[in-house]
Scaffold this motif. Structure first.
Motif, PDB file in Angstrom:
ATOM      1  N   THR A   1       0.963  -1.129   0.119  1.00 50.95           N
ATOM      2  CA  THR A   1       0.105  -0.052  -0.050  1.00 50.95           C
ATOM      3  C   THR A   1       0.865   1.309  -0.029  1.00 50.95           C
ATOM      4  O   THR A   1       1.675   1.425   0.829  1.00 50.95           O
ATOM      5  CB  THR A   1      -0.846  -0.061   1.284  1.00 50.95           C
ATOM      6  OG1 THR A   1      -1.779  -1.044   1.102  1.00 50.95           O
ATOM      7  CG2 THR A   1      -1.790   1.325   0.997  1.00 50.95           C
ATOM      8  N   LEU A   2       0.743   2.180  -1.020  1.00 47.36           N
ATOM      9  CA  LEU A   2       1.555   3.317  -0.966  1.00 47.36           C
ATOM     10  C   LEU A   2       0.761   4.467  -0.513  1.00 47.36           C
ATOM     11  O   LEU A   2      -0.518   4.542  -0.976  1.00 47.36           O
ATOM     12  CB  LEU A   2       1.883   3.600  -2.608  1.00 47.36           C
ATOM     13  CG  LEU A   2       2.681   2.494  -3.354  1.00 47.36           C
ATOM     14  CD1 LEU A   2       3.288   3.116  -4.914  1.00 47.36           C
ATOM     15  CD2 LEU A   2       4.017   2.089  -2.488  1.00 47.36           C
TER      16      LEU A   2
ATOM     17  N   VAL B   1       2.054  -2.985  -6.463  1.00 49.52           N
ATOM     18  CA  VAL B   1       1.260  -1.829  -5.427  1.00 49.52           C
ATOM     19  C   VAL B   1      -0.229  -2.748  -5.482  1.00 49.52           C
ATOM     20  O   VAL B   1      -0.776  -3.228  -6.542  1.00 49.52           O
ATOM     21  CB  VAL B   1       0.908  -0.709  -6.158  1.00 49.52           C
ATOM     22  CG1 VAL B   1       0.084   0.267  -5.259  1.00 49.52           C
ATOM     23  CG2 VAL B   1       2.363  -0.025  -6.280  1.00 49.52           C
ATOM     24  N   SER B   2      -0.585  -2.697  -4.317  1.00 47.46           N
ATOM     25  CA  SER B   2      -2.062  -3.414  -3.975  1.00 47.46           C
ATOM     26  C   SER B   2      -3.053  -2.265  -3.754  1.00 47.46           C
ATOM     27  O   SER B   2      -4.255  -2.497  -4.055  1.00 47.46           O
ATOM     28  CB  SER B   2      -1.922  -4.374  -3.036  1.00 47.46           C
ATOM     29  OG  SER B   2      -1.787  -3.573  -1.573  1.00 47.46           O
ATOM     30  N   LYS B   3      -2.700  -1.199  -3.156  1.00 44.95           N
ATOM     31  CA  LYS B   3      -3.670  -0.276  -2.897  1.00 44.95           C
ATOM     32  C   LYS B   3      -2.751   1.323  -2.716  1.00 44.95           C
ATOM     33  O   LYS B   3      -1.540   1.239  -2.530  1.00 44.95           O
ATOM     34  CB  LYS B   3      -4.229  -0.385  -1.447  1.00 44.95           C
ATOM     35  CG  LYS B   3      -5.259  -1.585  -1.297  1.00 44.95           C
ATOM     36  CD  LYS B   3      -5.592  -1.771  -0.057  1.00 44.95           C
ATOM     37  CE  LYS B   3      -6.796  -2.872   0.047  1.00 44.95           C
ATOM     38  NZ  LYS B   3      -7.321  -3.045   1.302  1.00 44.95           N
ATOM     39  N   ILE B   4      -3.657   2.337  -2.899  1.00 40.68           N
ATOM     40  CA  ILE B   4      -3.023   3.744  -2.504  1.00 40.68           C
ATOM     41  C   ILE B   4      -3.894   4.479  -1.640  1.00 40.68           C
ATOM     42  O   ILE B   4      -5.015   4.394  -1.888  1.00 40.68           O
ATOM     43  CB  ILE B   4      -2.806   4.253  -4.079  1.00 40.68           C
ATOM     44  CG1 ILE B   4      -1.616   3.593  -4.816  1.00 40.68           C
ATOM     45  CG2 ILE B   4      -2.588   5.711  -3.823  1.00 40.68           C
ATOM     46  CD1 ILE B   4      -1.681   4.138  -6.286  1.00 40.68           C
ATOM     47  N   VAL B   5      -3.299   5.143  -1.073  1.00 42.37           N
ATOM     48  CA  VAL B   5      -3.676   6.370  -0.217  1.00 42.37           C
ATOM     49  C   VAL B   5      -3.150   7.749  -0.561  1.00 42.37           C
ATOM     50  O   VAL B   5      -1.916   7.789  -0.253  1.00 42.37           O
ATOM     51  CB  VAL B   5      -3.721   5.959   1.481  1.00 42.37           C
ATOM     52  CG1 VAL B   5      -4.474   6.813   2.015  1.00 42.37           C
ATOM     53  CG2 VAL B   5      -4.413   4.614   1.524  1.00 42.37           C
ATOM     54  N   LEU B   6      -3.897   8.567  -0.704  1.00 42.45           N
ATOM     55  CA  LEU B   6      -3.597   9.959  -1.086  1.00 42.45           C
ATOM     56  C   LEU B   6      -4.031  11.063  -0.107  1.00 42.45           C
ATOM     57  O   LEU B   6      -5.205  11.265   0.287  1.00 42.45           O
ATOM     58  CB  LEU B   6      -3.998  10.474  -2.566  1.00 42.45           C
ATOM     59  CG  LEU B   6      -3.332   9.519  -3.652  1.00 42.45           C
ATOM     60  CD1 LEU B   6      -4.183  10.094  -4.899  1.00 42.45           C
ATOM     61  CD2 LEU B   6      -1.898   9.675  -3.888  1.00 42.45           C
TER      62      LEU B   6
ATOM     63  N   VAL C   1      -5.844   0.227  -8.864  1.00 40.17           N
ATOM     64  CA  VAL C   1      -5.933  -0.389  -7.622  1.00 40.17           C
ATOM     65  C   VAL C   1      -6.639   0.238  -6.732  1.00 40.17           C
ATOM     66  O   VAL C   1      -6.789   1.553  -7.056  1.00 40.17           O
ATOM     67  CB  VAL C   1      -4.349  -0.678  -7.007  1.00 40.17           C
ATOM     68  CG1 VAL C   1      -3.456  -1.517  -7.765  1.00 40.17           C
ATOM     69  CG2 VAL C   1      -3.600   0.844  -6.557  1.00 40.17           C
ATOM     70  N   PRO C   2      -7.479  -0.118  -5.746  1.00 35.72           N
ATOM     71  CA  PRO C   2      -8.101   0.654  -4.790  1.00 35.72           C
ATOM     72  C   PRO C   2      -7.369   1.787  -4.402  1.00 35.72           C
ATOM     73  O   PRO C   2      -6.253   1.635  -3.869  1.00 35.72           O
ATOM     74  CB  PRO C   2      -8.416  -0.785  -3.851  1.00 35.72           C
ATOM     75  CG  PRO C   2      -8.333  -1.928  -4.452  1.00 35.72           C
ATOM     76  CD  PRO C   2      -7.325  -1.627  -5.444  1.00 35.72           C
ATOM     77  N   THR C   3      -7.978   2.860  -4.359  1.00 38.91           N
ATOM     78  CA  THR C   3      -7.576   4.005  -3.948  1.00 38.91           C
ATOM     79  C   THR C   3      -8.390   4.768  -2.884  1.00 38.91           C
ATOM     80  O   THR C   3      -9.519   5.147  -3.192  1.00 38.91           O
ATOM     81  CB  THR C   3      -7.068   5.008  -5.221  1.00 38.91           C
ATOM     82  OG1 THR C   3      -6.183   4.240  -5.977  1.00 38.91           O
ATOM     83  CG2 THR C   3      -6.635   6.311  -4.726  1.00 38.91           C
TER      84      THR C   3
ATOM     85  N   ALA D   1     -12.087   5.281  -7.073  1.00 33.80           N
ATOM     86  CA  ALA D   1     -11.582   5.919  -5.991  1.00 33.80           C
ATOM     87  C   ALA D   1     -12.814   6.552  -4.987  1.00 33.80           C
ATOM     88  O   ALA D   1     -13.791   6.751  -5.302  1.00 33.80           O
ATOM     89  CB  ALA D   1     -10.547   7.166  -6.147  1.00 33.80           C
ATOM     90  N   LYS D   2     -12.356   6.404  -3.584  1.00 35.34           N
ATOM     91  CA  LYS D   2     -13.138   7.058  -2.578  1.00 35.34           C
ATOM     92  C   LYS D   2     -12.530   8.043  -1.822  1.00 35.34           C
ATOM     93  O   LYS D   2     -11.349   8.039  -1.837  1.00 35.34           O
ATOM     94  CB  LYS D   2     -13.879   5.695  -1.605  1.00 35.34           C
ATOM     95  CG  LYS D   2     -14.513   4.787  -2.427  1.00 35.34           C
ATOM     96  CD  LYS D   2     -14.909   3.818  -1.022  1.00 35.34           C
ATOM     97  CE  LYS D   2     -15.640   2.836  -2.010  1.00 35.34           C
ATOM     98  NZ  LYS D   2     -16.202   1.650  -0.939  1.00 35.34           N
TER      99      LYS D   2
END
Length: 313
Positions: free
Chosen positions: A129-130, A152-157, A254-256, A283-284
């Protein structure tokens, strides 16, 4: 936003008044630092990149990219929380920041993304997860744009500068160029004061009525900024403000999760978080009411839980 602009325009006035080896992708020891070799990785041009690797090595991996002009220390609350939950957490100091090498060149988003790639490759990170904060959010987006999501499996911004900060004809609600010019002038005039002004004002929302300003948080921001390279942080202003991440965001598959404070005076939510979530498929977004830019500190308990909930499901 107005307070943010005023600080940098004031810095511009202050500026006017003042006078005055291509290396392999393997872990290396920085030549002037007495540290275990695992604490530095060589970028493609040989620049040493300092990194932290906490928690159980068999745990699911979370990789953090920090904001300007900070370093990986700015993620300590999130890293400690997740490591204690069994996650392997990794964060590096961007080139020109913290304990990493102060390269004269390469202080741009493409190089930042490639450096992140070297860190992931060298540490053999997969299914990670980045998590990118502010400038680090741009770094994460550009990494996917240049290297894809195979690791990468997931991303959080978080409070990210994506998709574009600068006001242009195509981005009329962006931040005017004069604000970033003020940053540059303030940096060359007295960057120590500039960092104090940012931290004591809009970054943590301490300029809002009734805010309980923390001298310790202000000092921590200032210290991280002053540890960074003057050249590196100066160049990075252009990198985080003028880089267009629209196509990078469209490549994310990927889920974001996007997390942003709706009172962010540094990276306004309307043209950043709310615009970003429209460009990343599926994305959510989670908006923190009344929250400033620096939510990794001001809202760390909620952020930690939101990260854990997203990563663990």
């Amino acid at each position: 936003m107005k307070a943010f602009k005023n600080i940098f325009l004031a810095s511009s006035i202050a500026a006017a008044s003042l006078t005055a080896i291509s290396a392999p992708h393997t872990a290396i020891a920085a030549p002037t630092v007495s540290q275990p070799s695992s604490m530095f990785i060589a970028a493609k041009d040989g620049t040493p990149l300092y990194y932290k690797d906490w928690g159980p090595k068999e745990g699911k991996v979370v990789v953090f990219s920090h904001g300007w002009p900070l370093n990986s220390d700015s993620w300590e609350s999130q890293m400690l929380f997740l490591a204690e939950k069994g996650y392997r957490v990794i964060a590096h100091d961007r080139r020109g920041h913290g304990r990493s090498g102060q390269s004269w060149n390469g202080n741009n988003m493409d190089q930042y993304a490639d450096d992140l790639g070297v860190v992931l490759e060298t540490l053999n990170v997969n299914e990670a997860t980045l998590v990118g904060f502010s400038t680090g959010g741009g770094e994460v987006a550009r990494y996917v744009g240049r290297h894809g999501s195979k690791r990468v499996s997931k991303i959080v911004l978080v409070s990210a500068v994506t998709p574009l900060m600068l006001k242009t004809e195509e981005n009329p609600n962006g931040v005017p160029l004069e604000v970033f010019d003020g940053l540059r002038k303030g940096s060359t005039a007295n960057r120590s004061q500039l960092y104090k002004d940012i931290a004591s004002g809009p970054f943590f929302g301490f300029n809002r009525p009734g805010a309980n300003a923390s001298a310790a948080l202000i000092d921590a921001f200032w210290l991280q900024g002053m540890t960074a390279s003057h050249k590196g942080t100066f160049d990075s202003i252009k990198a985080f403000s003028e880089t267009n991440f629209v196509e990078d965001l469209k490549r994310i598959d990927v889920p974001t999760l996007v997390i942003h404070g709706d009172d962010d005076q540094i990276v306004p939510i309307q043209t950043s978080g709310r615009a970003t979530v429209k460009l990343v498929k599926g994305a959510k977004i989670i908006e923190y009411p009344g929250a400033p830019h620096g939510i990794t500190d001001t809202h760390k308990d909620r952020l930690n839980q939101d990260l854990l909930d997203f990563i663990s499901h």
